[in-house]
Enzyme design. Structure first.
Site, PDB file in Angstrom:
ATOM      1  N   ASP A  16      -2.301   6.400   5.261  1.00  0.00           N
ATOM      2  CA  ASP A  16      -1.587   5.633   4.209  1.00  0.00           C
ATOM      3  C   ASP A  16      -2.422   4.416   3.800  1.00  0.00           C
ATOM      4  OD1 ASP A  16       0.704   3.459   6.080  1.00  0.00           O
ATOM      5  OD2 ASP A  16      -1.261   4.278   6.658  1.00  0.00           O
ATOM      6  N   HIS A  74      -5.836  -1.604  14.029  1.00  0.00           N
ATOM      7  CA  HIS A  74      -5.001  -0.539  14.597  1.00  0.00           C
ATOM      8  C   HIS A  74      -5.617   0.849  14.371  1.00  0.00           C
ATOM      9  CE1 HIS A  74      -1.962  -3.648  14.999  1.00  0.00           C
ATOM     10  NE2 HIS A  74      -1.972  -3.874  13.703  1.00  0.00           N
TER      11      HIS A  74
HETATM   12  O1  RIB Z   1       1.407  -0.841  12.656  1.00  0.00           O
HETATM   13  C1  RIB Z   1       0.123  -0.640  12.146  1.00  0.00           C
HETATM   14  C2  RIB Z   1       0.030   0.637  11.375  1.00  0.00           C
HETATM   15  O2  RIB Z   1       0.889   0.590  10.235  1.00  0.00           O
HETATM   16  C3  RIB Z   1      -1.376   0.894  10.806  1.00  0.00           C
HETATM   17  O3  RIB Z   1      -1.603   2.269  10.700  1.00  0.00           O
HETATM   18  C4  RIB Z   1      -1.293   0.273   9.439  1.00  0.00           C
HETATM   19  O4  RIB Z   1      -2.244   0.840   8.531  1.00  0.00           O
HETATM   20  C5  RIB Z   1       0.099   0.662   9.040  1.00  0.00           C
HETATM   21  O5  RIB Z   1       0.053   2.008   8.576  1.00  0.00           O
HETATM   22 CA    CA Z   2      -2.251   3.186   8.507  1.00  0.00          CA
END
Ligand code: RIB
Ligand code: CA
Length: 319
Positions: free
Chosen positions: A10, A240
């Site tokens: 995303d 992340h």
């Molecule tokens: O909580 C972090 C996640 O949520 C990551 O994948 C960030 O891109 C959002 O999608």
């Molecule tokens: Ca993400």
């Protein structure tokens, strides 16, 4: 042996860092990007995935996926974190490429069935596409090499609520279906990803060493790093999604525990990932007869950061 992977994404600033890391890593062969709502609407995440696919040294097709969760209402897009455009409001020019006509869920099912035991599904957004794929083709659970997801929080705070991480709460019903499927799953959650911080000095060095890919990353990270400074008072953004790709490149960077995972699908705790250590029995039902999955609890954060900076600074040659 190069791993064949499908990245479900995303994008999203940290998704962009993760996808470029994957493109630049010889251990991985990205056979497709499948898109989902989350940081932005699915139409925008598809447009952003098409932009990112231009930065690979090999063809990477893009397949549009689900725009709404399986059951819950569609959550608001966190434009205060990733910008309205998903890339930190930098208005990067749209790609002139088009997404494939096949939808993401059908692509995932087709590829996993055609390559038994060879495809790793890597989810960096809400798990709706994977949940739908399991619903339509339960047999894929026995055909994937592994499933590696960025999501969840067990012994640390969530980031959307005190207990819920964004990708999981984005579609908690899909997440519970994915966590309890009988396929080998690794959860790379906030317990580890919140420890790996990328600063503006790092992104400037990457852009200096690798202007072709680095300019977009440097500009997109500016807004994202400012969010972490202003909201959490920390000197860099939590990477992340790149940490999840780092697991695929070198799993020795992480320490894991095994056990079944359930996801709360409503109420105050909606989106909470609830981990039960393997073998532990509880009087309250919910975890019995569920498969043991792998949860990352420790990370060598410096080695992950060094890997990310090194690979983003040294793209493969284009010839
Ligand atoms: O909580 C972090 C996640 O949520 C990551 O994948 C960030 O891109 C959002 O999608
Ligand atoms: Ca993400």
């Amino acid at each position: 042996m190069t791993k064949k992977i499908i990245i479900d994404t995303d994008p999203g600033v940290d998704d962009a860092l993760a996808i470029m890391l994957a493109f630049n890593s010889p251990e991985l062969n990205v056979i497709g990007l499948t898109t989902v709502f989350g940081n932005v609407a699915v139409e925008r995440s598809t447009a952003n995935a098409l932009i990112l696919s231009e930065f690979a040294s090999y063809p990477v097709p893009v397949y549009q996926g689900q725009g709404t969760p399986m059951q819950r209402d569609t959550p608001n897009y966190p434009d205060f974190v990733h910008g309205a455009d998903g890339f930190g409001n930098i208005d990067w020019p749209a790609s002139d490429k088009q997404a494939e006509s096949q939808n993401a869920v059908d692509f995932i099912i087709q590829q996993v069935r055609a390559n038994p035991g060879q495809i790793s599904l890597v989810a960096l957004g809400p798990l709706t596409n994977l949940g739908k794929a399991l619903e339509q083709a339960p047999d894929i659970a026995g055909l994937v090499e592994e499933v590696v997801i960025m999501g969840g929080a067990v012994h640390t705070s969530g980031n959307v609520s005190p207990v819920a991480e964004a990708n999981i709460i984005g579609d908690p019903h899909a997440a519970d279906k994915v966590m309890t499927a009988r396929w080998p799953l690794v959860m790379v959650g906030l317990d580890v990803t919140s420890q790996v911080l990328l600063s503006k000095e790092h992104t400037a060095a990457i852009a200096e060493a690798n202007p072709r890919q680095g300019e977009l990353l440097y500009r997109a990270c500016d807004f994202y790093i400012d969010y972490y400074r202003d909201e959490l008072g920390i000197p860099g953004c939590m990477v992340h999604d790149p940490s999840t790709i780092a697991y695929l490149i070198d799993s020795s960077l992480f320490e894991i525990l095994s056990g079944p995972i359930r996801v709360a699908t409503d109420g105050l705790a909606m989106g909470q990932t609830i981990f039960a250590p393997a073998g532990r029995r509880y009087p309250y039902p919910g975890w019995e007869n569920k498969p043991n999955q792998q949860v990352c609890f420790k990370v060598d954060k410096q080695r992950v950061l060094d890997l990310l900076i090194d690979r983003l600074s040294h793209p493969p040659s284009l010839d």
